[in-house]
Design an enzyme around this catalytic site. Sequence first.
Site, PDB file in Angstrom:
ATOM      1  NE  ARG A 164      -7.434  -3.508   5.281  1.00  0.00           N
ATOM      2  CZ  ARG A 164      -8.695  -3.927   5.449  1.00  0.00           C
ATOM      3  NH1 ARG A 164      -9.040  -5.136   5.048  1.00  0.00           N
ATOM      4  NH2 ARG A 164      -9.594  -3.139   5.995  1.00  0.00           N
ATOM      5  CB  SER A 238      -5.570   2.973   7.325  1.00  0.00           C
ATOM      6  OG  SER A 238      -6.873   3.513   7.468  1.00  0.00           O
ATOM      7  CD  GLU A 334      -4.279  -1.054   5.790  1.00  0.00           C
ATOM      8  OE1 GLU A 334      -4.988  -0.795   4.803  1.00  0.00           O
ATOM      9  OE2 GLU A 334      -4.686  -0.955   6.970  1.00  0.00           O
TER      10      GLU A 334
END
Length: 339
Positions: A164, A238, A334
């Site tokens: 990520r 998420s 995230e």
Amino acid sequence: MLQIQENVSLKNFNTFGIDVNARYFAEINHEADLVELFADTQWHQIQRLVLGGGSNMLLVKDFDGLVIRLNIRGIEHRISHDDVHIEAGAGEVWNDLVNYCVAHGFAGMENLSLIPGSVGASPVQNIGAYGVELKDVFESCHAFEIATGQFHTFTKDDCKFGYRESVFKAELAGQFIITLVKFKLSLNPHLNLKYGAIEQELANRNIEKPTIKDVSQVVSHIRVSKLPDPSTIGNAGSFFKNPVISRQEFEAIQQKHPDVVNYPVGEGMVKLAAGWLIEQCGWKGKQVGHTGTWKNQALVLVNHGGATGEEIYNFSSQIIDSVYDKFGVSLQREVNIIR
């Protein structure tokens, strides 16, 4: 002629549905619009936010700067033997691109079905799901350098992809705006079915020899069953990264919690399921004020209506503290926090 609007609500431009305003707002439909915009040096000095689908951010307060919404469209492909080369504008909806590839029989993106957001944001975040990451299908991207007004091409190596992460979130953060992304897919599928519930769902459907369309449909089904629709209830998918820890740290946790959900990631490292950790701390489906976690997936934070960005941020901090207290693991957000 490029139009600069003032005091524009961003409620419909972020999937959390946070009602904050942008001091200035510009919509970019062509690469030339960026050249025109930054020819005016006043926009070099002001705080900037580049918006695609608005799906990976939490707006904590009004944005006292310039919001740049990318709306560059277009998808093209070229076939060379078994390889397929795809070009997509940064403003294309990510799932529209995935559907385009699946419909044409181009393999590689099917596990990335139904991820919210835009094509231009995909390399920044190195999006991923069900055992596949953006870097697995990425070829290069075209990006505008704000300081010089020039366009540059970034290869996969240039992007320094991590979990990520990319160069666009690290040392080059805020310096470039991605306008076009190129991908390399294949006419010969090599299906990745090992992650999550894909194999089980294929078995439930009595599919023994799945196609990329089957995989895409199964992934989409699994995501819908776990994740709320942003058009119904505000969320950014998420909210936390799955933490990656050392094998030694993992074994210490496993002694106390034998059923801890984990995935080996090589080099003596183990990835834990953040959703499982959060659920063990009693947060799944919990509502506090106007925010909470989703009833079917503790990894997803939601806006039940009227939540402020600050309220959601503070709620996420409580979860982080709770997981650390129980497991000694530090969760990382995230989503991008925009203040």
